[in-house]
Design a protein around this motif. Structure first.
Motif, PDB file in Angstrom:
ATOM      1  N   ASP A 132     -55.945 -83.199 -42.105  1.00 16.53           N
ATOM      2  CA  ASP A 132     -55.017 -83.135 -40.971  1.00 16.53           C
ATOM      3  C   ASP A 132     -54.839 -84.542 -40.407  1.00 16.53           C
ATOM      4  O   ASP A 132     -55.760 -85.112 -39.795  1.00 16.53           O
ATOM      5  CB  ASP A 132     -55.563 -82.189 -39.890  1.00 16.53           C
ATOM      6  N   ASN A 157     -53.150 -71.564 -41.235  1.00 16.09           N
ATOM      7  CA  ASN A 157     -53.169 -72.983 -40.889  1.00 16.09           C
ATOM      8  C   ASN A 157     -52.459 -73.247 -39.566  1.00 16.09           C
ATOM      9  O   ASN A 157     -51.875 -72.347 -38.970  1.00 16.09           O
ATOM     10  CB  ASN A 157     -52.578 -73.827 -42.032  1.00 16.09           C
ATOM     11  N   ASP A 158     -52.535 -74.481 -39.133  1.00 12.59           N
ATOM     12  CA  ASP A 158     -52.033 -74.816 -37.802  1.00 12.59           C
ATOM     13  C   ASP A 158     -50.558 -75.176 -37.816  1.00 12.59           C
ATOM     14  O   ASP A 158     -49.937 -75.310 -38.867  1.00 12.59           O
ATOM     15  CB  ASP A 158     -52.871 -75.964 -37.219  1.00 12.59           C
ATOM     16  N   MET A 194     -56.457 -76.722 -37.527  1.00 13.19           N
ATOM     17  CA  MET A 194     -57.215 -75.815 -38.380  1.00 13.19           C
ATOM     18  C   MET A 194     -57.380 -76.459 -39.746  1.00 13.19           C
ATOM     19  O   MET A 194     -56.415 -76.934 -40.344  1.00 13.19           O
ATOM     20  CB  MET A 194     -56.454 -74.487 -38.528  1.00 13.19           C
ATOM     21  N   ILE A 195     -58.633 -76.474 -40.206  1.00  9.59           N
ATOM     22  CA  ILE A 195     -58.904 -76.879 -41.582  1.00  9.59           C
ATOM     23  C   ILE A 195     -59.134 -75.595 -42.371  1.00  9.59           C
ATOM     24  O   ILE A 195     -60.112 -74.886 -42.143  1.00  9.59           O
ATOM     25  CB  ILE A 195     -60.155 -77.789 -41.665  1.00  9.59           C
ATOM     26  N   ASP A 203     -56.725 -79.790 -47.601  1.00 11.92           N
ATOM     27  CA  ASP A 203     -56.187 -79.738 -46.241  1.00 11.92           C
ATOM     28  C   ASP A 203     -56.807 -80.841 -45.409  1.00 11.92           C
ATOM     29  O   ASP A 203     -57.875 -80.696 -44.834  1.00 11.92           O
ATOM     30  CB  ASP A 203     -56.430 -78.375 -45.595  1.00 11.92           C
ATOM     31  N   GLU A 262     -48.823 -78.551 -39.671  1.00 15.14           N
ATOM     32  CA  GLU A 262     -48.664 -78.713 -41.118  1.00 15.14           C
ATOM     33  C   GLU A 262     -47.191 -78.856 -41.485  1.00 15.14           C
ATOM     34  O   GLU A 262     -46.330 -78.336 -40.794  1.00 15.14           O
ATOM     35  CB  GLU A 262     -49.254 -77.490 -41.837  1.00 15.14           C
TER      36      GLU A 262
HETATM   37 CA    CA Z   1     -54.708 -78.124 -41.048  1.00 17.47          CA
END
Ligand code: CA
Ligand code: CA
Ligand code: CA
Ligand code: CA
Length: 439
Positions: free
Chosen positions: A352, A317-318, A343-344, A350, A321
């Motif tokens: 965002d 993930n990014d 990022m999903i 998730d 988060e």
């Molecule tokens: Ca994300």
């Protein structure tokens, strides 16, 4: 396994195809020896004597056998002819005993070293007399017959390996053929095949691997009935991430099966490698937590052996988060913002969320680019009171560019907070994206 019928009449045990009846191999019953003498008698006179001598030579051979039998006697553990008279055997200790006289059976009892975990037990019958085809039967502590084996050849040693969760066993040793006698040496031992984590056969007894990554868990499935349970906590907590499970270095005789349970014991997934000796990889997307992993032999193709288990977060993930709700929206500050790499990892969960402040009533533009091939972007724009606008990109992998001029209920202003939510349009959509927002 060849089953031997002990109920056969004794005379049928010495059919010509049996090795005991091969010439010269076994002492012959007295009447047959007499026949030999008679054959000698029918010969020529002088030669008859020689034949007689030959007969004597034969007798000498019999004498040799007799001498061997003379060395045989009932062993020191007698009487142990029934289970209630069993001789207690210490593990890894030679018991030198005899099947004598003909028809003798020897009962033993032993306790395994493993008490509450699976191991393999070897029952070794060594130094077997050349006339003896050893047969054993194993009984549980209640006297129920579990299994058995015979050497198959006179004079052959016998090694019998059995899986055991630990306990007390009775062992019966005898000759496969009721007329045979002979000596043997018995030795029973644990093979100590299980891993350092045993016993971990239930969820409550799970080996605690702590916080991921859990690497180099070297396990052994000793029995198809054994379960190896592990408990772990993901490195991510709250943040959606991939957790990757790898089972490698799998023994040729084992098809590994992996099941995952959540902290409440509910089944999350169950997978198997598809073939004995094959590796297994599986990934789970989760916001994190405590899990229980169970490794077993695959039920439809039971086997045993070693395996290596690794469990780790992929950190997919990014950096923004956790931002899965509006209240945890990542604060990008005041416009403009650019090169935000998101990022999903999993659309169901998730989400965002970001927030930023506009600096004037001039329109702003959101540009979402570099969208992954498995992601069709779903974008929602909200202001503080909850007025919103929602739009999808054209298809998977497509950019999404939209101006606030196209948002009916959203209007920028000086120092006004705007929220955006980016997610996949459908539940299996996932992937990277990049965005910027400018007036
Ligand atoms: Ca994300
Ligand atoms: Ca006996
Ligand atoms: Ca084990
Ligand atoms: Ca998120």
């Amino acid at each position: 396994m060849v089953k031997h019928d002990k109920e056969q009449p004794a005379k049928t045990k010495c059919q010509p195809e049996h090795e005991c009846c091969q010439p010269g191999e076994k002492e012959l019953p007295d009447d047959e020896a007499g026949d030999t003498g008679n054959t000698g008698d029918t010969g020529d006179t002088g030669d008859t004597g020689n034949t007689g001598d030959t007969g004597d030579t034969g007798d000498t051979g019999n004498t040799g056998n007799t001498g061997e039998e003379d060395e045989l006697s009932a062993d020191e553990y007698e009487p142990n002819d029934s289970r209630s008279e069993s001789t207690q055997v210490a593990l890894e200790t030679d018991i030198e005993a005899t099947i004598y006289p003909a028809g003798d059976v020897d009962f033993y009892v032993f306790d395994t070293e493993n008490t509450d975990y699976w191991d393999k037990i070897e029952i070794l019958i060594n130094n077997v007399s050349e006339d003896l085809d050893v047969e054993i039967k194993v009984y549980d502590e209640d006297g129920v017959e579990l299994s058995g084996q015979h050497a198959g050849t006179r004079g052959a040693n016998l090694s019998y390996v059995m899986e055991s969760p630990g306990g007390t066993y009775f062992l019966r040793v005898e000759s496969r053929w009721s007329n045979d006698v002979g000596a043997y040496t018995l030795n029973v031992k644990n093979l100590h095949l299980n891993d350092e984590y045993a016993p971990n056969d239930t969820r409550n007894d799970s080996t605690d691997l702590g916080i991921l990554p859990a690497e180099d868990v070297n396990g052994v499935i000793v029995s198809s009935e054994e379960e190896d349970w592990y408990k772990f906590k993901t490195e991510n907590d709250v943040i959606f991430d991939y957790v990757q499970f790898d089972i490698t270095d799998v023994a040729d005789g084992l098809e590994a099966s992996l099941s995952l349970y959540n902290a409440d014991g509910n089944d999350i997934f169950s997978v198997n490698s598809g073939a004995k000796g094959a590796n297994l990889r599986h990934t789970l997307v989760t916001p994190g937590g405590i899990f229980y992993a169970r490794v077993t032999s695959y039920w439809s193709d039971p086997g045993t052996g070693e395996y290596k288990l690794e469990i780790k977060n992929l950190h997919a993930n990014d950096e923004y988060e956790p931002n899965d709700t509006r209240s945890t929206a990542y604060d990008l500050g005041t416009l403009p913002v650019s090169d935000i790499n998101g990022m999903i990892v999993w659309t169901t969960g998730d989400e965002d969320w970001f927030k930023f402040k506009t600096t004037s009533s001039d329109p702003f533009t959101i540009s979402i680019t570099d969208v992954g091939e498995e992601l069709q972007v779903n974008l929602r724009i909200e202001d503080e009171p909850g007025n919103s606008h929602t739009v999808n990109s054209g298809n998977k992998g497509a950019d999404l560019i939209i101006s606030s001029n196209d948002m009916t209920y959203i209007s920028p202003d000086n120092d006004k907070t705007i929220y955006i939510r980016i997610q996949g349009r459908y539940s299996n959509h996932r992937g990277a994206y990049k965005f910027s927002v400018t007036h």
